[in-house]
Design a protein around this motif. Structure first.
Motif, PDB file in Angstrom:
ATOM      1  N   ASP A  28      45.142  27.857  28.205  1.00  0.00           N
ATOM      2  CA  ASP A  28      45.990  27.686  29.390  1.00  0.00           C
ATOM      3  C   ASP A  28      47.034  28.786  29.495  1.00  0.00           C
ATOM      4  OD1 ASP A  28      44.578  25.387  29.979  1.00  0.00           O
ATOM      5  OD2 ASP A  28      46.083  24.023  29.142  1.00  0.00           O
ATOM      6  N   GLN A  29      47.624  29.155  28.371  1.00  0.00           N
ATOM      7  CA  GLN A  29      48.681  30.179  28.401  1.00  0.00           C
ATOM      8  C   GLN A  29      48.110  31.559  28.729  1.00  0.00           C
ATOM      9  OE1 GLN A  29      51.605  28.786  28.371  1.00  0.00           O
ATOM     10  NE2 GLN A  29      50.521  26.893  27.826  1.00  0.00           N
ATOM     11  N   VAL A  30      46.945  31.878  28.179  1.00  0.00           N
ATOM     12  CA  VAL A  30      46.326  33.171  28.474  1.00  0.00           C
ATOM     13  C   VAL A  30      45.910  33.234  29.946  1.00  0.00           C
ATOM     14  CG1 VAL A  30      44.327  34.644  28.001  1.00  0.00           C
ATOM     15  CG2 VAL A  30      45.614  33.642  26.116  1.00  0.00           C
ATOM     16  N   VAL A  31      45.380  32.131  30.471  1.00  0.00           N
ATOM     17  CA  VAL A  31      44.975  32.077  31.878  1.00  0.00           C
ATOM     18  C   VAL A  31      46.158  32.383  32.798  1.00  0.00           C
ATOM     19  CG1 VAL A  31      44.250  30.476  33.709  1.00  0.00           C
ATOM     20  CG2 VAL A  31      42.970  30.595  31.578  1.00  0.00           C
ATOM     21  N   GLU A  32      47.364  32.005  32.391  1.00  0.00           N
ATOM     22  CA  GLU A  32      48.556  32.290  33.185  1.00  0.00           C
ATOM     23  C   GLU A  32      48.775  33.791  33.371  1.00  0.00           C
ATOM     24  OE1 GLU A  32      51.213  30.510  34.767  1.00  0.00           O
ATOM     25  OE2 GLU A  32      49.567  29.068  34.790  1.00  0.00           O
ATOM     26  N   PRO A  47      44.120  38.470  35.055  1.00  0.00           N
ATOM     27  CA  PRO A  47      43.878  38.637  36.493  1.00  0.00           C
ATOM     28  C   PRO A  47      43.229  37.417  37.128  1.00  0.00           C
ATOM     29  CG  PRO A  47      43.275  40.630  35.307  1.00  0.00           C
ATOM     30  CD  PRO A  47      43.599  39.599  34.265  1.00  0.00           C
ATOM     31  N   GLU A  48      43.783  37.027  38.276  1.00  0.00           N
ATOM     32  CA  GLU A  48      43.295  35.905  39.075  1.00  0.00           C
ATOM     33  C   GLU A  48      43.239  34.601  38.293  1.00  0.00           C
ATOM     34  OE1 GLU A  48      39.937  36.669  41.655  1.00  0.00           O
ATOM     35  OE2 GLU A  48      40.228  38.834  41.479  1.00  0.00           O
ATOM     36  N   HIS A  49      43.920  34.579  37.149  1.00  0.00           N
ATOM     37  CA  HIS A  49      44.004  33.364  36.319  1.00  0.00           C
ATOM     38  C   HIS A  49      42.622  32.807  35.980  1.00  0.00           C
ATOM     39  CE1 HIS A  49      48.248  33.602  37.004  1.00  0.00           C
ATOM     40  NE2 HIS A  49      48.127  33.413  38.311  1.00  0.00           N
ATOM     41  N   ALA A  90      58.920  40.130  31.303  1.00  0.00           N
ATOM     42  CA  ALA A  90      58.459  41.129  30.335  1.00  0.00           C
ATOM     43  C   ALA A  90      56.971  40.944  30.031  1.00  0.00           C
ATOM     44  CB  ALA A  90      59.271  41.033  29.045  1.00  0.00           C
ATOM     45  N   LEU A  91      56.525  39.695  29.891  1.00  0.00           N
ATOM     46  CA  LEU A  91      55.124  39.441  29.571  1.00  0.00           C
ATOM     47  C   LEU A  91      54.194  39.907  30.682  1.00  0.00           C
ATOM     48  CD1 LEU A  91      55.701  37.994  26.919  1.00  0.00           C
ATOM     49  CD2 LEU A  91      54.246  36.120  27.684  1.00  0.00           C
ATOM     50  N   HIS A  92      54.555  39.640  31.925  1.00  0.00           N
ATOM     51  CA  HIS A  92      53.705  40.080  33.031  1.00  0.00           C
ATOM     52  C   HIS A  92      53.698  41.600  33.137  1.00  0.00           C
ATOM     53  CE1 HIS A  92      53.905  35.815  34.320  1.00  0.00           C
ATOM     54  NE2 HIS A  92      52.737  36.092  34.863  1.00  0.00           N
ATOM     55  N   GLU A  93      54.828  42.218  32.862  1.00  0.00           N
ATOM     56  CA  GLU A  93      54.902  43.673  32.864  1.00  0.00           C
ATOM     57  C   GLU A  93      54.037  44.258  31.756  1.00  0.00           C
ATOM     58  OE1 GLU A  93      58.683  46.348  33.863  1.00  0.00           O
ATOM     59  OE2 GLU A  93      58.671  45.710  31.767  1.00  0.00           O
ATOM     60  N   MET A  94      54.087  43.648  30.570  1.00  0.00           N
ATOM     61  CA  MET A  94      53.266  44.090  29.441  1.00  0.00           C
ATOM     62  C   MET A  94      51.779  43.974  29.764  1.00  0.00           C
ATOM     63  SD  MET A  94      55.652  42.143  26.662  1.00  0.00           S
ATOM     64  CE  MET A  94      54.495  42.046  25.301  1.00  0.00           C
ATOM     65  N   THR A  95      51.416  42.881  30.445  1.00  0.00           N
ATOM     66  CA  THR A  95      50.010  42.669  30.804  1.00  0.00           C
ATOM     67  C   THR A  95      49.506  43.784  31.719  1.00  0.00           C
ATOM     68  OG1 THR A  95      50.315  40.278  30.637  1.00  0.00           O
ATOM     69  CG2 THR A  95      48.387  41.046  31.865  1.00  0.00           C
ATOM     70  N   GLU A  96      50.350  44.227  32.630  1.00  0.00           N
ATOM     71  CA  GLU A  96      49.940  45.224  33.617  1.00  0.00           C
ATOM     72  C   GLU A  96      50.031  46.659  33.097  1.00  0.00           C
ATOM     73  OE1 GLU A  96      52.384  44.562  37.018  1.00  0.00           O
ATOM     74  OE2 GLU A  96      51.579  42.551  37.412  1.00  0.00           O
ATOM     75  N   SER A 103      42.632  40.528  26.381  1.00  0.00           N
ATOM     76  CA  SER A 103      41.172  40.650  26.593  1.00  0.00           C
ATOM     77  C   SER A 103      40.405  40.129  25.382  1.00  0.00           C
ATOM     78  CB  SER A 103      40.799  42.108  26.856  1.00  0.00           C
ATOM     79  OG  SER A 103      41.394  42.586  28.031  1.00  0.00           O
ATOM     80  N   MET A 104      40.909  40.419  24.189  1.00  0.00           N
ATOM     81  CA  MET A 104      40.266  39.929  22.980  1.00  0.00           C
ATOM     82  C   MET A 104      40.293  38.410  22.935  1.00  0.00           C
ATOM     83  SD  MET A 104      41.949  42.834  20.522  1.00  0.00           S
ATOM     84  CE  MET A 104      41.317  42.378  18.909  1.00  0.00           C
ATOM     85  N   LEU A 105      41.413  37.819  23.352  1.00  0.00           N
ATOM     86  CA  LEU A 105      41.498  36.354  23.382  1.00  0.00           C
ATOM     87  C   LEU A 105      40.549  35.780  24.432  1.00  0.00           C
ATOM     88  CD1 LEU A 105      45.340  35.840  22.966  1.00  0.00           C
ATOM     89  CD2 LEU A 105      43.570  35.168  21.335  1.00  0.00           C
ATOM     90  N   GLU A 106      40.441  36.448  25.576  1.00  0.00           N
ATOM     91  CA  GLU A 106      39.501  35.988  26.597  1.00  0.00           C
ATOM     92  C   GLU A 106      38.082  35.918  26.034  1.00  0.00           C
ATOM     93  OE1 GLU A 106      40.022  37.371  30.838  1.00  0.00           O
ATOM     94  OE2 GLU A 106      41.230  38.877  29.794  1.00  0.00           O
ATOM     95  N   MET A 107      37.691  36.956  25.300  1.00  0.00           N
ATOM     96  CA  MET A 107      36.363  36.989  24.700  1.00  0.00           C
ATOM     97  C   MET A 107      36.190  35.826  23.720  1.00  0.00           C
ATOM     98  SD  MET A 107      33.408  38.538  24.285  1.00  0.00           S
ATOM     99  CE  MET A 107      33.534  40.255  24.770  1.00  0.00           C
ATOM    100  N   VAL A 108      37.204  35.603  22.908  1.00  0.00           N
ATOM    101  CA  VAL A 108      37.141  34.512  21.934  1.00  0.00           C
ATOM    102  C   VAL A 108      36.968  33.170  22.636  1.00  0.00           C
ATOM    103  CG1 VAL A 108      38.549  33.174  20.321  1.00  0.00           C
ATOM    104  CG2 VAL A 108      38.402  35.644  20.083  1.00  0.00           C
TER     105      VAL A 108
END
Length: 887
Positions: A813-817, A820-822, A755-761, A771-776
């Protein structure tokens, strides 16, 4: 300085980046020369040595890192201020160069290829029914509400110099003559030297009126020019891509403000202050219109006109000039009359221009006449620009919102009912409160006795309501009730307004801020709609404000985000069931912890139907400067909003599947549990927070008119969301934006991975959260956070920092999972490169800040008002400038 301050700030990835890098190098070189002339080569060499050590440190050289921290800690107070100013000013110059790059045509810029708006229009031509598209255009509404911000420390005079530097960068691209180029470069050196010899920091805390004037300057220098530019561009795109022509008076933009109207927890915003801000706003509008009309008077020398204009001009041989002269003189007299009131002086001048229609009628008359006699080119030139300004800004320039805490209204009614001998309103049940309020709202007799002497705080609330009653509704926006929890909170405001003589319907918006309040939003509005009186008051339109800052402070990132989404969904359903137009007002800030995200993705991540009533959103502090400080930037921001609103209404995002809802519910529950277990439940956390961040010092520095706390004393719950988030950004932990996310994602990836991977896509809401967490995460720095702990935190509390940094790494680590492309920021390499390039210039400011905090805490109160305090403020401003969205 042998090298430029910005010689390694950016790495080229496209031809546009080559220009950016060259501009940064040039600006850094000029700043270096300025510092050298002012303080000597030795100072410049020291700053260059610090810069080089920081660069080497960022490349993983531990020896350079140790040398850097030791050198900065050894500086005198005066040297610290000088170094802090150097890196602060350089980061501001880098911001100017980056802002300029986004508005310059060329590869890598925001103008490259199709804009988001044009791209959507091309898509809509094939995918959207024309009738639906026209309806979406008719309904298009963008209401931008500017608010004061305690982290925006830049003085107006410096902002204006920065704008002039931007103009010089633009001029450099247009010259081919060596002498002209040299003259422009001399002007840049002049401006940078002026900036260096100007104090960056205010000496005193700004008043609410000061903050309002800062806001007016954005209108005067940017938005006044941006609105017609945007409207002209929009009309051209609609005609070329959609063959759509909109009427003359079509204006999707409106502007509001909280500056001088937001009294929630700010004792300095009084009815007197609000009155002054309202008058100052109208004076600024008159001043701007006077210049426009005077220019039109000069240019409109033509004689051809229709019969209607000829009659109005009483046979003048220059009829347009006759109309413009009269209008200009009336505006000038009105401006003089307002100025006299503001100065408390007597004046024979009359206040003549009191409503927008007085501007619209003569301008539209001239416009229609020019079109009828075949002079369309003149009609659609500067005259139409002025008309667009009148439609957007009106006589008031902007509409002032009023905001007050729900407790203050309760206090008024409680004091009043005790005086009347009918009990204590504050102690009544919610049902009893509603019955009392509705009875009084439908009664024809007054409730407040003429001889009642209210206490000072209560009288201030009543004075504000009386001011509203005596103000032109055109100058007012809406009344916002912060910390609204029950239907009675809304009815109370409506009763107080009526009792104070308000004869018009002022929209009253509950602001749902905490997790509990958001979950209760649907119930509150549904209960209110059961009452015939309330439905009649609404006249078919309901405003609701969604709070992002306090909900995140209350429950953490995932829980707040899901509660905001679910509350909007529920409110949309209530509005549809009751045939109401729902206007959702988004109280977003610039940071992730306050709902900040790129406009387009943020809007398209909201529930389907959330933009049907238009967009109303706060724009705050330094984000106003970054998004609207230049006309071209403002046009870009408006275009992005337009594209997102049209797309959100015509091609809405998918509704979440039940499996996605289940996953979000679990993420919300677990992340909230972890967040609250740290922030609320452990008594050691607050002392650690106050030691490891500049939170205590922020409250003492003159950074904004509003106190950092709603109430004195207490823990995190009494602290305002802005200083809570701002303090954590300064020590580079960004804790409010991610705390609890790692543990929640870890469990979800184990139990609901598919479900999480589906939600991401597939789900914009969830992908935007990632994306907001990536920026943080790209702006956090565990090494610097550890330095704050080492220097400022007692050994007995340092285990907190170690624990939190481990939690931060787990969250990364969890967000990187999932991304895209980790790899973090893989989809936005330009922002990633910008952040990476800035870090060596922010690091010295953070290290200096640690040492300054240590020295100030060691010397106690005697440090107040000293060079140490000023240097600390400069580091705070510099870190904010480097990280961009920090408040």
């Amino acid at each position: 300085m042998k090298q430029s301050l910005g010689s390694e700030l950016t790495q080229p990835t496209a031809s546009g980046d080559d220009v950016l890098r060259e501009n940064i190098r040039m600006l850094g070189r000029v700043l270096g020369n300025t510092i050298s002339k002012a303080h000597g080569d030795e100072v410049l060499e020291q700053i260059e040595a610090i810069r080089q050590m920081s660069l080497d440190s960022r490349k993983g050289n531990d020896d350079a890192r140790n040398q850097l921290t030791q050198l900065l800690a050894s500086l005198s107070d005066e040297q610290m201020l000088l170094v802090a100013r150097s890196f602060n000013q350089f980061l501001n110059l880098a911001n100017i160069a980056e802002q300029y790059q986004t508005i310059t045509p060329g590869e890598g810029s925001a103008h490259a290829g199709e804009s988001s708006l044009r791209a959507f229009l091309i898509k809509a031509k094939n995918d959207v029914n024309p009738a639906e598209f026209y309806k979406a255009l008719d309904d298009l509404s963008i209401d931008l509400v500017f608010t004061a911000h305690p982290t925006e420390v830049s003085r107006r005079t410096l902002v204006q110099k920065h704008q002039s530097i931007n103009s010089c960068l633009d001029a450099l691209t247009r010259v081919g003559d060596a002498q002209e180029r040299e003259e422009i470069e001399l002007r840049i050196a002049d401006l940078i030297t002026q900036a260096w010899h100007t104090d960056e920091i205010r000496e005193r805390r700004p008043t609410p009126v000061d903050e309002a004037k800062w806001g007016f300057s954005v209108f005067e220098h940017s938005l006044w020019f941006a609105v017609p530019k945007f409207m002209r561009s929009l009309h051209k795109m609609l005609e070329s891509e959609m063959d759509a022509t909109m009427p003359l008076n079509w204006m999707p933009l409106t502007f509001g403000s909280w500056m001088g109207g937001d009294r929630d927890g700010n004792p300095f915003v009084t009815a007197t202050v609000t009155q002054e801000v309202l008058l100052s706003s109208r004076w600024m509008a008159m001043d701007l219109y006077y210049k426009d009309i005077d220019r039109l008077y000069t240019e409109l020398s033509v004689w051809q006109c229709n019969d209607e204009l000829k009659a109005k001009a009483e046979g003048s041989s220059e009829p347009y000039r006759a109309i413009m002269r009269q209008l200009r003189d009336e505006i000038g007299e009105t401006k003089a009359a307002i100025a006299a009131v503001l100065k408390n002086e007597k004046s024979p001048a009359r206040d003549l221009i009191k409503n927008t229609q007085q501007l619209v009628e003569p301008l539209e008359l001239c416009y229609q006449s020019l079109v009828e006699v075949g002079l369309d080119a003149i009609a659609n030139g500067r005259l139409r620009d002025t008309l667009w300004r009148v439609y957007a800004f009106g006589v008031p320039l902007l509409k002032l919102d009023i905001r007050q805490d729900s407790e203050r209204h309760t206090d008024v009614l409680s004091e009043l009912t005790r005086y009347l001998g009918i009990g204590d309103y504050a102690q009544w049940t919610e049902s009893d409160k509603q019955n009392f309020l509705l009875t009084e709202l439908t009664s024809k007799r007054p409730l407040i006795p003429a001889d009642w002497q209210a206490s000072e705080p209560v009288q201030e609330v009543l004075d504000t309501c009386k001011l509203i009653a005596n103000t032109d509704p055109e100058a007012l926006g809406i009344y916002i009730i912060s910390m609204a929890r029950q239907p009675s909170d809304v009815l109370a405001v409506q009763l107080l307004l009526r009792e104070c003589g308000c004869q018009f319907r002022m929209p009253v918006a509950p602001l749902f801020e905490t997790l509990d309040d958001l979950e209760r939003a649907e119930s509150v509005i549904s209960q209110l709609l059961q009452y015939d009186w309330y439905r009649g008051y609404l006249q078919g339109s309901q405003y609701v404000m969604i709070g992002y800052s306090d909900s995140a402070k209350d429950a953490g990132f995932f829980a707040a985000g899901w509660a905001q989404y679910h509350a909007q969904e529920s409110l949309i359903k209530v509005a549809e069931d009751n045939n109401l137009k729902l206007v959702l007002f988004h109280g977003r800030g610039g940071t992730v912890g306050r709902g900040g995200a790129p406009a387009h993705s943020a809007l398209l991540s909201q529930p389907p139907g959330s933009l049907a009533g238009g967009l109303r959103v706060t724009e705050q502090g330094e984000m106003i400067r970054f998004k609207y400080g230049l006309p071209e930037l403002a046009v870009q921001s408006m275009s992005r909003f337009t594209a997102a609103i049209l797309e959100g209404n015509l091609i809405p995002p998918p509704k979440p599947k039940q499996s996605w809802r289940d996953a979000m519910a679990k993420l919300s529950e677990e992340s909230c549990r972890v967040y609250r277990s740290v922030v609320r439940e452990d008594p050691e956390f607050v002392p650690y927070f106050r030691a490891a961040t500049p939170e205590q010092e922020l409250g003492k520095l003159p950074l904004g008119s509003r106190p950092t706390k709603r109430k004195p004393g207490g823990g995190v719950e009494t602290l305002r969301a802005i200083p809570w988030i701002f303090a954590w950004s300064q020590n580079r932990m960004m804790l409010p934006a991610w705390l609890g996310t790692g543990e929640a994602l870890q469990i979800a990836l184990r139990e609901q991975s598919e479900a999480l991977h589906e939600m991401t896509e597939q789900w914009p809401f969830f992908r935007t959260r990632l994306s907001m967490l990536e920026m943080v995460f790209s702006k956090t720095d565990p090494w610097l956070a550890a330095l704050y702990d080492e220097k400022l935190v007692d050994e007995s509390q340092q285990h907190w920092g170690e624990r939190l940094r481990k939690m931060l790494q787990n969250s990364v680590d969890q967000v990187v999972e999932l991304v895209p492309e980790h790899q973090l920021m893989k989809t936005d390499p330009q922002i990633q490169a910008s952040i990476k390039g800035r870090s060596p210039y922010i690091d010295p400011l953070n290290i200096l800040q640690v040492e300054l905090l240590k020295r100030m805490r060691d010397c106690g109160e005697v440090c107040g008002g000293t060079m140490l305090e000023k240097a600390l403020m400069v580091t705070i401003a510099g870190v904010a400038a480097g990280l961009r969205n920090t408040g």
